[in-house]
Every structure is written in C-alpha cells, then in structure tokens.
Design an enzyme around this catalytic site. Structure first.
Site, PDB file in Angstrom:
ATOM      1  N   PRO A   9      38.021  30.192  26.483  1.00 52.05           N
ATOM      2  CA  PRO A   9      37.905  28.749  26.317  1.00 52.05           C
ATOM      3  C   PRO A   9      39.244  28.001  26.389  1.00 52.05           C
ATOM      4  CG  PRO A   9      37.500  29.894  24.242  1.00 52.05           C
ATOM      5  CD  PRO A   9      37.529  30.936  25.317  1.00 52.05           C
ATOM      6  N   ASN A  10      39.175  26.859  27.020  1.00 47.90           N
ATOM      7  CA  ASN A  10      40.293  25.905  27.150  1.00 47.90           C
ATOM      8  C   ASN A  10      41.378  26.346  28.134  1.00 47.90           C
ATOM      9  OD1 ASN A  10      39.317  23.949  25.205  1.00 47.90           O
ATOM     10  ND2 ASN A  10      39.748  25.516  23.677  1.00 47.90           N
ATOM     11  N   ARG A  17      46.872  21.004  28.791  1.00 47.62           N
ATOM     12  CA  ARG A  17      46.856  21.222  27.341  1.00 47.62           C
ATOM     13  C   ARG A  17      48.235  21.694  26.841  1.00 47.62           C
ATOM     14  NH1 ARG A  17      44.349  27.172  25.761  1.00 47.62           N
ATOM     15  NH2 ARG A  17      44.408  26.408  23.638  1.00 47.62           N
ATOM     16  N   TYR A  22      52.027  26.184  26.379  1.00 47.57           N
ATOM     17  CA  TYR A  22      51.442  26.950  27.483  1.00 47.57           C
ATOM     18  C   TYR A  22      52.096  26.678  28.840  1.00 47.57           C
ATOM     19  CZ  TYR A  22      47.947  27.804  23.903  1.00 47.57           C
ATOM     20  OH  TYR A  22      47.335  28.181  22.741  1.00 47.57           O
ATOM     21  N   ASN A  73      42.076  37.138  28.841  1.00 47.69           N
ATOM     22  CA  ASN A  73      42.662  36.289  27.804  1.00 47.69           C
ATOM     23  C   ASN A  73      41.475  35.639  27.095  1.00 47.69           C
ATOM     24  OD1 ASN A  73      43.844  34.446  26.154  1.00 47.69           O
ATOM     25  ND2 ASN A  73      45.283  33.642  27.677  1.00 47.69           N
ATOM     26  N   ALA A  76      40.874  31.471  22.090  1.00 46.85           N
ATOM     27  CA  ALA A  76      40.587  31.350  20.651  1.00 46.85           C
ATOM     28  C   ALA A  76      39.619  32.426  20.159  1.00 46.85           C
ATOM     29  CB  ALA A  76      40.033  29.962  20.349  1.00 46.85           C
ATOM     30  N   GLU A  97      44.789  42.879  27.571  1.00 49.77           N
ATOM     31  CA  GLU A  97      44.689  41.550  26.959  1.00 49.77           C
ATOM     32  C   GLU A  97      45.988  40.782  27.218  1.00 49.77           C
ATOM     33  OE1 GLU A  97      44.338  40.096  22.298  1.00 49.77           O
ATOM     34  OE2 GLU A  97      45.542  41.832  22.866  1.00 49.77           O
ATOM     35  N   HIS A  99      48.105  37.105  26.359  1.00 49.39           N
ATOM     36  CA  HIS A  99      48.242  35.806  25.691  1.00 49.39           C
ATOM     37  C   HIS A  99      49.498  35.140  26.216  1.00 49.39           C
ATOM     38  CE1 HIS A  99      44.891  36.481  23.119  1.00 49.39           C
ATOM     39  NE2 HIS A  99      45.357  37.683  22.877  1.00 49.39           N
ATOM     40  N   ARG A 106      52.840  32.451  15.704  1.00 44.01           N
ATOM     41  CA  ARG A 106      52.148  31.167  15.518  1.00 44.01           C
ATOM     42  C   ARG A 106      51.402  31.113  14.180  1.00 44.01           C
ATOM     43  NH1 ARG A 106      49.116  29.437  20.834  1.00 44.01           N
ATOM     44  NH2 ARG A 106      49.062  27.494  19.641  1.00 44.01           N
TER      45      ARG A 106
END
Ligand code: DQA
Length: 163
Positions: A9-10, A17, A22, A73, A76, A97, A99, A106
């Site tokens: 998502p996103n 964003r 990012y 990825n 969230a 994976e 990120h 974070r």
C-alpha cells in the site's frame, strides 16, 4: 526463471508521498530499472502493486508453481500482516523483502516486522537502490537453485547409466 515483484500500500504514491523519506523516484521508474536488469539476465519479471492485503495474499498464492523468486515491499503491512507472512511461508518461494527507508531507525510501531522471519533476506534503508540490490541478490539465489537442479539431474543420469 521468473521473478514477481509485489508492492504494498501507498507505494503507488512514490515520488509524491513523503519525499524526504522515500525520495523523488516513481514506482514506474524503479520497475523500469528492475526490468532492465531482468532482461540483461534473461529472466522474466512481473510487477504487481496493491493497496489491499487480500489482493497481496492472492498474488503471492498465484506465484506458486509460476514464479521462482519474489521481491516484496509489503509497506505498512510489514508491521501487521500475519496473512502476508503465512502466504510467503505457504508458497515456499525464495523471497527478498525491501524497505526503501531504514525501518529500524523510525517509529516504534515500525520495529515490529511480521515478514522478515519468512524471507531469505531483508534490504532496508538504501532508498530505491534497495530494489536493485534485491535483484542482484535474487539472481544469485536463482543461479544457485539452477546449479543445484543441474547437479541433481546429472547425478540421476549417472545413476541411471550405472543401473
Ligand atoms: C516502507 C516502510 C513502511 O514502514 C511504510 O509503511 C511504507 C514503506 C519502506 O519501503 O520504507 O509504506 O515499507
């Protein structure tokens, strides 16, 4: 050999964003770079993005019998989704994976990772370059699988010849 890239998502909002986290690169640009590497190495690649957990689970399930590697990825959902974790476990396909940000630096809620324990490797904090690193890593995994399959086939042939 086929790699499926699953984006959560996103991530369709990359380039728009939170650029300070990012960066300015859009998802299509990241995918174009990955496709170049796949083409150079004679590997098929498919891209999928969804904002919906169930669609991501469906896509991972579709990889069964179809893909040799998954680069994901989960965005969230990394921090919440037992369903995505179980899907990765279920298909038993080597998964890396990615990120973009360093999730370890974070917020506290990003410290929980449901996905990492079922992945071959995690790449975090390299920005969009992390996807390139994942491609290189996945090509290495696929080469090792191919070499093991070829060695197994050669061994079986030798056994049959001796029988
Ligand atoms: C992310 C990190 C997640 O915590 C976040 O929810 C994202 C992107 C990353 O690529 O850094 O959407 O997966």
């Amino acid at each position: 050999m086929k790699i499926v890239v699953v984006q959560g998502p996103n991530l369709n909002m990359l380039g728009v964003r939170e650029q300070q986290i990012y960066g300015p690169m859009r998802l299509e640009q990241i995918h174009a770079q990955m496709k170049e590497v796949a083409d150079q190495n004679g590997v098929e690649i498919e891209f999928f993005q969804s904002n919906l957990e169930g669609e991501i689970v469906d896509k991972i399930q579709e990889c069964y019998g179809d893909a040799h590697g998954i680069i994901i990825n989960p965005a969230a959902y990394t921090h919440t989704s037992i369903a995505i974790r179980d899907a990765i476990s279920a298909v038993n396909i080597p998964t890396i994976e990615v990120h973009i940000s360093n999730i370890h630096r974070r917020e506290e809620f990003r410290q929980k990772n449901m996905i990492a324990p079922v992945c071959a490797s995690s790449i975090v904090g390299f920005g969009p370059f992390g996807y390139h690193l994942a491609m290189v890593g996945m090509l290495q995994i696929l080469n090792e699988i191919k070499a093991a399959q070829e060695a197994h086939a050669a061994q079986q042939q030798a056994q049959q010849a001796n029988a």
